[in-house]
Design a protein around this motif. Structure first.
Motif, PDB file in Angstrom:
ATOM      1  N   UNK A 106       1.023  -1.454  -0.143  1.00  0.00           N
ATOM      2  CA  UNK A 106      -0.143  -0.102  -0.001  1.00  0.00           C
ATOM      3  C   UNK A 106       0.804   1.409  -0.008  1.00  0.00           C
ATOM      4  N   UNK A 107       2.091   1.197   0.598  1.00  0.00           N
ATOM      5  CA  UNK A 107       2.691   2.643   0.613  1.00  0.00           C
ATOM      6  C   UNK A 107       3.690   2.670  -0.485  1.00  0.00           C
ATOM      7  N   UNK A 108       3.930   1.550  -1.351  1.00  0.00           N
ATOM      8  CA  UNK A 108       4.350   1.550  -2.742  1.00  0.00           C
ATOM      9  C   UNK A 108       3.416   2.319  -3.668  1.00  0.00           C
ATOM     10  N   UNK A 109       2.080   1.828  -3.570  1.00  0.00           N
ATOM     11  CA  UNK A 109       1.111   2.549  -4.411  1.00  0.00           C
ATOM     12  C   UNK A 109       0.951   4.108  -4.150  1.00  0.00           C
ATOM     13  N   UNK A 110       1.085   4.351  -2.551  1.00  0.00           N
ATOM     14  CA  UNK A 110       0.871   5.794  -2.262  1.00  0.00           C
ATOM     15  C   UNK A 110       2.398   6.417  -2.923  1.00  0.00           C
ATOM     16  N   UNK A 111       3.509   5.920  -2.876  1.00  0.00           N
ATOM     17  CA  UNK A 111       4.526   6.654  -3.394  1.00  0.00           C
ATOM     18  C   UNK A 111       4.257   6.773  -5.000  1.00  0.00           C
TER      19      UNK A 111
END
Length: 74
Positions: free
Chosen positions: A41-46
């Motif tokens: 999820x954090x990779x998608x946010x980035x």
């Protein structure tokens, strides 16, 4: 908006907050599936933050307020 600064600061802040909460409330680090879901999820946010471009659209001057003497009679 400095995209790299936003991504780095958000990553560090979220890492520290989630680590602190998990150690204080649960007594240790979360299991690997939780860490994996967070990483995805954090990779998608980035990716989303990195792909956002600032809006440089047309700028219009604000309308001036009309004088009360020019208002129509009710």
């Amino acid at each position: 908006m400095n995209v790299q600064r936003v991504i780095i600061l958000m990553t560090v802040a979220v890492f520290f907050v989630l680590t602190f909460i998990s150690v204080v409330m649960f007594g240790g680090l979360p299991p690997w599936p939780v860490v994996l879901c967070f990483a995805v999820s954090h990779t998608a946010f980035c990716f989303i933050v990195a792909s956002v471009k600032p809006y440089h659209g047309p700028y219009k001057e604000p309308l001036e307020d009309p004088e009360p003497g020019n208002w129509p009679e009710p």
